[in-house]
Design an enzyme around this catalytic site. Structure first.
Site, mmCIF file in Angstrom:
data_model
loop_
_atom_site.group_PDB
_atom_site.id
_atom_site.type_symbol
_atom_site.label_atom_id
_atom_site.label_comp_id
_atom_site.label_asym_id
_atom_site.label_seq_id
_atom_site.Cartn_x
_atom_site.Cartn_y
_atom_site.Cartn_z
ATOM 1 N N GLN A 105 1.105 -1.588 0.102
ATOM 2 C CA GLN A 105 -0.272 0.038 -0.123
ATOM 3 C C GLN A 105 0.808 1.359 -0.190
ATOM 4 O O GLN A 105 2.158 1.137 0.145
ATOM 5 C CB GLN A 105 -0.577 -0.152 1.537
ATOM 6 C CG GLN A 105 -2.301 -0.968 1.003
ATOM 7 C CD GLN A 105 -2.898 -1.570 2.253
ATOM 8 O OE1 GLN A 105 -2.190 -1.395 3.349
ATOM 9 N NE2 GLN A 105 -4.412 -1.519 2.187
ATOM 10 N N CYS A 112 -5.881 1.171 7.758
ATOM 11 C CA CYS A 112 -5.136 0.401 7.372
ATOM 12 C C CYS A 112 -4.215 0.438 8.493
ATOM 13 O O CYS A 112 -3.637 1.707 8.473
ATOM 14 C CB CYS A 112 -3.800 0.307 6.300
ATOM 15 S SG CYS A 112 -2.651 -0.480 6.217
ATOM 16 N N GLY A 113 -4.247 -0.045 9.819
ATOM 17 C CA GLY A 113 -3.292 -0.354 11.023
ATOM 18 C C GLY A 113 -2.067 -0.444 10.966
ATOM 19 O O GLY A 113 -1.461 0.112 11.828
ATOM 20 N N ASN A 150 -12.502 -0.331 7.708
ATOM 21 C CA ASN A 150 -12.693 -1.239 6.380
ATOM 22 C C ASN A 150 -13.591 -2.616 6.774
ATOM 23 O O ASN A 150 -13.661 -3.301 7.965
ATOM 24 C CB ASN A 150 -11.651 -1.580 5.969
ATOM 25 C CG ASN A 150 -10.699 -1.852 6.254
ATOM 26 O OD1 ASN A 150 -10.614 -2.116 7.771
ATOM 27 N ND2 ASN A 150 -9.249 -1.844 6.160
ATOM 28 N N GLU A 195 -6.008 -9.576 1.761
ATOM 29 C CA GLU A 195 -6.503 -8.464 1.867
ATOM 30 C C GLU A 195 -6.869 -8.300 0.075
ATOM 31 O O GLU A 195 -6.933 -7.603 -0.821
ATOM 32 C CB GLU A 195 -5.532 -6.955 1.399
ATOM 33 C CG GLU A 195 -5.114 -7.392 3.048
ATOM 34 C CD GLU A 195 -4.236 -6.241 3.841
ATOM 35 O OE1 GLU A 195 -4.617 -5.019 3.487
ATOM 36 O OE2 GLU A 195 -3.230 -6.264 3.875
ATOM 37 N N ARG A 196 -8.374 -6.803 0.190
ATOM 38 C CA ARG A 196 -9.528 -6.389 -0.942
ATOM 39 C C ARG A 196 -8.364 -5.556 -1.581
ATOM 40 O O ARG A 196 -8.145 -4.793 -0.820
ATOM 41 C CB ARG A 196 -10.522 -5.434 0.207
ATOM 42 C CG ARG A 196 -10.668 -4.836 -0.917
ATOM 43 C CD ARG A 196 -12.361 -3.982 -0.759
ATOM 44 N NE ARG A 196 -11.810 -3.193 0.664
ATOM 45 C CZ ARG A 196 -12.590 -2.417 1.077
ATOM 46 N NH1 ARG A 196 -14.004 -2.115 0.756
ATOM 47 N NH2 ARG A 196 -11.882 -1.419 1.849
ATOM 48 N N CYS A 232 -1.969 -7.961 8.442
ATOM 49 C CA CYS A 232 -3.389 -6.999 8.144
ATOM 50 C C CYS A 232 -3.597 -6.177 9.484
ATOM 51 O O CYS A 232 -3.975 -7.390 10.647
ATOM 52 C CB CYS A 232 -3.904 -8.030 7.318
ATOM 53 S SG CYS A 232 -4.824 -6.775 7.391
ATOM 54 N N GLY A 233 -3.256 -5.092 9.622
ATOM 55 C CA GLY A 233 -3.433 -4.577 10.894
ATOM 56 C C GLY A 233 -4.918 -4.203 11.575
ATOM 57 O O GLY A 233 -5.385 -5.490 12.628
#
Length: 292
Positions: free
Chosen positions: A46, A75-76, A166, A217-218, A226-227
């Protein structure tokens, strides 16, 4: 024209971070994709764009773009990298800051040991707010959690749905490492019951305070961590009566600690943030790459 960037990661979830305060940035989705490309760009799961907020009650605004160029709500792991970035660059001297993201306000704290704690806000379970359209899907109740069943690759996937800013769909599996995440993940991500797609989590329970987790993840595919997915998995496990707070979440990229006191309370995520390297982007070359 040259543009400075910083490459960072949070538990292996990697980011290109750009300072939109020093240089206003308005890239197209094609340009974001070109930067994220691991062969023709810098490479990242990302991208984070740091900006000033127009709100007087917050310190910064930041925007999050997936590997596919689409902008997302939260996004964590990126939030932790954001705190380290603004601290290291001298943009703030506060230990705790408030930041604006697409879906609201987050409070982020730099701990003395360099770990970062993120107030991820209270989880949301209402289907319409994910959004999630279960229609006539089979359901079952476990503890305080209602799950819905999808048929994926000949298997029944009982999904707990939760939004951490999300959307996430989490299932418990016997062996996260052996589970075919890359086969089932995209089918769940793009299933018709999730109009805006979904992040698919695959959680193995180790004990009441520990899980192993993989997330598809999308818009990014499987990532090392992924946080928000870690938060969603811990919350789902606690609601189902399988876990107790705090929960250690082990991912391929490292460990995160998730604490949640229950319904209506915020989820607190603590984990690392690491700077890998810095460099410059050639914007003329980037435009050419984005055009192909």
């Amino acid at each position: 024209m040259k543009l400075h960037f910083t490459k960072m990661h949070g538990a292996g979830n990697d980011f290109v971070v750009l300072d939109g305060i020093a240089t206003p940035i308005d890239f197209t989705p094609e340009q974001w994709r070109a930067i994220a490309d691991r062969h023709f760009g810098v490479g990242a799961d990302q991208l984070l764009l740091v900006e000033r907020s127009t709100r007087p009650d917050v310190d910064f605004r930041y925007r999050i773009f997936n590997h596919d160029g689409g902008e997302v709500e939260q996004c964590g792991n990126g939030a932790r990298c954001f705190v380290k970035f603004v601290t290291d660059r001298g943009l703030t001297d506060k230990r705790t800051i408030r930041v604006e993201v697409m879906n609201g306000i987050s409070t982020l704290t730099m701990q003395p040991d360099g770990q970062v704690t993120v107030d991820m806000g209270a989880p949301v379970f209402e289907a319409a707010r994910l959004p999630f359209v279960p229609d006539a899907l089979p359901t079952r109740v476990e503890g305080r959690d209602t799950q819905h069943a999808l048929q994926i690759n000949g298997r029944t996937a009982w999904l707990s749905t939760v939004s951490m800013g999300n959307p996430h769909a989490v299932q418990v599996v016997d062996d996260a490492e052996a589970f075919p995440v890359r086969e089932d993940g995209p089918l769940i991500e793009s299933h018709a019951v999730f109009p805006r797609r979904v992040n698919a989590g695959f959680m193995e329970i180790a004990d009441r305070h520990a899980i192993r987790l993989r997330v598809y993840e999308r818009g990014a595919g499987e990532t090392l961590a992924c946080g928000t997915g870690a938060c969603a998995a811990a919350v789902a496990g606690i609601r189902r009566g399988l876990l107790d707070s705090p929960v250690k979440v082990t991912t391929h990229g490292g460990d995160l600690t998730i604490a949640w006191a229950g319904e209506g309370e915020p989820v607190m995520m603590t984990g690392p943030a690491t700077t890998v390297f810095e460099g410059t982007l050639d914007l003329d070359a980037l435009k050419q790459t984005a055009a192909h």
